[in-house]
Design an enzyme around this catalytic site. Structure first.
Site, mmCIF file in Angstrom:
data_model
loop_
_atom_site.group_PDB
_atom_site.id
_atom_site.type_symbol
_atom_site.label_atom_id
_atom_site.label_comp_id
_atom_site.label_asym_id
_atom_site.label_seq_id
_atom_site.Cartn_x
_atom_site.Cartn_y
_atom_site.Cartn_z
ATOM 1 N N ASP A 77 54.699 24.601 -54.472
ATOM 2 C CA ASP A 77 55.977 23.966 -54.132
ATOM 3 C C ASP A 77 57.107 24.963 -54.367
ATOM 4 O OD1 ASP A 77 56.014 24.006 -56.929
ATOM 5 O OD2 ASP A 77 55.271 21.952 -57.028
ATOM 6 N N ASP A 128 60.908 25.480 -55.871
ATOM 7 C CA ASP A 128 62.017 24.954 -56.675
ATOM 8 C C ASP A 128 63.250 25.810 -56.419
ATOM 9 O OD1 ASP A 128 60.251 23.155 -57.802
ATOM 10 O OD2 ASP A 128 59.727 24.503 -59.448
ATOM 11 N N ASP A 147 59.662 30.946 -69.299
ATOM 12 C CA ASP A 147 58.625 31.387 -70.237
ATOM 13 C C ASP A 147 58.188 32.845 -70.031
ATOM 14 O OD1 ASP A 147 57.467 30.553 -67.868
ATOM 15 O OD2 ASP A 147 56.058 29.141 -68.775
HETATM 16 P P1 ATP Z 1 52.511 26.402 -60.907
HETATM 17 O O1 ATP Z 1 52.095 27.391 -59.905
HETATM 18 O O2 ATP Z 1 51.386 25.850 -61.653
HETATM 19 O O3 ATP Z 1 53.467 25.357 -60.400
HETATM 20 P P2 ATP Z 1 54.825 27.320 -62.278
HETATM 21 O O4 ATP Z 1 55.096 28.566 -63.059
HETATM 22 O O5 ATP Z 1 55.622 27.119 -61.034
HETATM 23 O O6 ATP Z 1 53.299 27.288 -61.991
HETATM 24 P P3 ATP Z 1 55.958 24.849 -63.150
HETATM 25 O O7 ATP Z 1 55.472 23.923 -64.205
HETATM 26 O O8 ATP Z 1 56.057 24.390 -61.749
HETATM 27 O O9 ATP Z 1 55.013 26.121 -63.243
HETATM 28 O O10 ATP Z 1 57.347 25.414 -63.648
HETATM 29 C C1 ATP Z 1 58.313 26.003 -62.794
HETATM 30 C C2 ATP Z 1 59.066 27.090 -63.546
HETATM 31 O O11 ATP Z 1 59.761 26.539 -64.655
HETATM 32 C C3 ATP Z 1 58.190 28.183 -64.144
HETATM 33 O O12 ATP Z 1 57.907 29.193 -63.210
HETATM 34 C C4 ATP Z 1 59.034 28.684 -65.289
HETATM 35 O O13 ATP Z 1 60.025 29.562 -64.823
HETATM 36 C C5 ATP Z 1 59.708 27.428 -65.771
HETATM 37 N N1 ATP Z 1 58.945 26.761 -66.842
HETATM 38 C C6 ATP Z 1 57.992 25.824 -66.719
HETATM 39 N N2 ATP Z 1 57.512 25.429 -67.905
HETATM 40 C C7 ATP Z 1 58.192 26.132 -68.832
HETATM 41 C C8 ATP Z 1 58.171 26.167 -70.254
HETATM 42 N N3 ATP Z 1 57.334 25.409 -70.943
HETATM 43 N N4 ATP Z 1 59.021 27.024 -70.862
HETATM 44 C C9 ATP Z 1 59.877 27.790 -70.160
HETATM 45 N N5 ATP Z 1 59.938 27.801 -68.847
HETATM 46 C C10 ATP Z 1 59.122 26.988 -68.153
HETATM 47 MG MG MG Z 2 55.587 25.277 -59.778
#
Ligand code: ATP
Ligand code: MG
Length: 464
Positions: free
Chosen positions: A74, A76, A159
């Site tokens: 997705d 964001d 993160d």
């Molecule tokens: P995925 O591909 O599984 O969606 P993702 O990195 O996009 O991985 P998300 O949970 O969608 O994970 O989170 C979107 C963004 O928000 C991450 O890329 C990161 O920048 C931030 N983020 C998510 N969780 C945390 C956390 N626990 N602490 C700090 N930043 C976070």
């Molecule tokens: Mg994501």
């Protein structure tokens, strides 16, 4: 190959070293992400916000995945606009979240999550008053981080460096405040800031390190991995629902087997995550649990749907089966034993990591249908075939058989029976040696103790 491609493309971009407040900006000639790689909704959202005078970028996992040549799940968006401003710019949008407001902007079937730049909360801030200190628990876990900030601050609060990249779909530029591109090229997962502090703020980041490194094939940087062993107990303070959500993400990531391996490498599975721990280490059913993880990975790779309840049922099967046979050995009839075993397994599970009750019904059905595959006489196989959950239950039985947890010959029989003609099916039927129909009790008659649970509970395993 990807590594050499991205280092070729990005290698020449970093003229200036990244500084927390100054990004390295990679122009369109320095990378291969084009605006048409971005979903229509996310692109339009950024364009509209920029037209209104705000800054707006695609952020996080999507930019990271595109650089790695993967299809993002997705998109964001992060923006300088306040949630109310975002809301007023898009007719089909709504503000969600109390702790931190984000805006969902809808474009047809797509929903774009738009968040305003946020600052990273830290108690090292000398200005922090008591109210701000209340935002952490005694272990340093951040309970509230509702502070707007600059784009640079928004990068710092994320993160991992590879998750802190911004992409501007209007100028086709990648903005990098945290050496994220360099780390992606080096295939490293590096925590932003001091890893131990960041795990204390949010222990789920330990699980994210395991999941993202497995999913993306990145090595966890030694400094990022080092504090995990010492801090893993902090996962106990994380609310159950959040923990479960993260575990489900791992199981359904398409890389469940690799995730479990990472969890083991980081010693994160022991004690803390009994769901994975027990099920995979059980000698009798461990291979089946692992086979279920692998089958889920394979299905996701083929874009086939997967059922979380199926996988959870597979992970808990070891416990159910062990308890079931224990009770049978104590002389309890088989079906009531299976019922008790299911309830015991779910109760025990709730004490460690609660599986939401919405999965219970399907898990129970899958378990209860298992003994019925052993009955191949009379009308029983026909009734099982007609069961609405037959397909899933058969897949479950077949996986068990492949992993040595059920007779392979019976799984083959069912495979044939499903496709056979009526005549062939009659020929395949075996002597009816299944449990006999229960005699109806006379009204007011005494109930024999071995009858076990209520009639409707007994039904699926017996001759209904
Ligand atoms: P995925 O591909 O599984 O969606 P993702 O990195 O996009 O991985 P998300 O949970 O969608 O994970 O989170 C979107 C963004 O928000 C991450 O890329 C990161 O920048 C931030 N983020 C998510 N969780 C945390 C956390 N626990 N602490 C700090 N930043 C976070
Ligand atoms: Mg994501």
């Amino acid at each position: 190959m990807i590594k050499s491609f991205i280092s070729r493309v990005f290698g020449r971009g970093a003229k200036q070293a990244a500084h927390p407040s100054k990004p390295v900006v990679y122009g369109p000639d320095k990378h291969h992400i084009r605006k048409d790689h971005i979903s229509r909704g996310a692109r339009k959202t950024c364009e509209e916000l920029q037209r209104a005078g705000h800054t707006a970028y695609v952020v996080g996992g999507a930019v990271r995945d595109l650089i790695l040549g993967r299809r993002p799940k997705d998109f964001d968006v992060a923006t300088s606009a306040h949630p109310d401003d975002v809301r007023s710019l898009f007719r089909r949008s709504r503000i969600i979240g109390r702790r931190f407001q984000i805006v969902h902007v809808m474009f047809g079937a797509e929903t774009v999550e738009v968040s305003t730049y946020r600052a990273h909360f830290t108690t090292k801030d000398p200005e922090a008053d008591d109210d701000e200190k209340d935002r952490q628990d005694v272990h340093g876990r951040v309970l509230s981080d509702n502070v707007f900030g600059t784009q640079a601050e928004d990068a710092v609060r994320r993160d991992f460096t590879v998750n802190a990249l911004f992409y501007d779909p209007v100028k086709e530029e990648v903005w990098d405040y945290q050496h994220g591109v360099k780390d992606l090229v080096a295939r490293k997962l590096v925590m932003i800031g001091d890893p131990a502090t960041r795990y204390r703020e949010d222990p789920v980041r330990m699980l994210r390190a395991a999941r993202l490194s497995a999913k993306l094939g990145l090595t966890i940087d030694p400094k990022t991995a080092a504090p995990i062993r010492e801090l893993r107990h902090l996962l106990e303070n994380v609310p159950q629902a959040r923990l479960f959500e993260e575990i489900l993400k791992m199981l359904l990531s398409g890389n469940a087997v690799a995730c479990v391996q990472r969890l083991r490498d980081l010693e994160l599975h022991h004690g803390l995550l009994p769901l994975l721990d027990d099920s995979l280490e059980d000698a009798a059913t461990g291979p089946f649990a692992m086979a279920a993880l692998k089958a889920t990975d394979d299905r996701l790779r083929e874009d086939k749907p997967v059922s979380p309840a199926f996988l959870l049922a597979a992970l808990l099967w070891g416990r159910v089966e062990r308890r079931w046979h224990e009770l049978e050995e104590k002389g309890q009839p088989s079906t009531p034993s299976l019922h008790s075993a299911m309830h015991d397994a779910l109760d025990a599970q709730r004490e460690s990591l609660a599986i939401p009750r919405r999965f219970d019904a399907t898990m129970k059905e899958l378990w209860l249908l298992q003994p019925r595959f052993l009955q191949r006489g009379g009308t029983r196989p026909f009734r099982l075939l007609e069961h609405p959950r037959f397909r899933a239950a058969y897949d479950f039985f077949e996986l068990r058989a492949q992993a040595g947890n059920a007779p392979l010959e019976i799984a083959h029989w069912w495979e044939k029976f499903q496709d056979a003609s009526g005549e062939e099916r009659s020929r395949m039927l075996q002597a009816d040696d299944g449990p006999k129909k229960k005699k109806r009790r006379r009204r007011g008659g005494k109930r024999r103790p071995e009858d076990g649970g209520s009639p409707e509970e007994v039904a699926p395993g017996a001759d209904e």
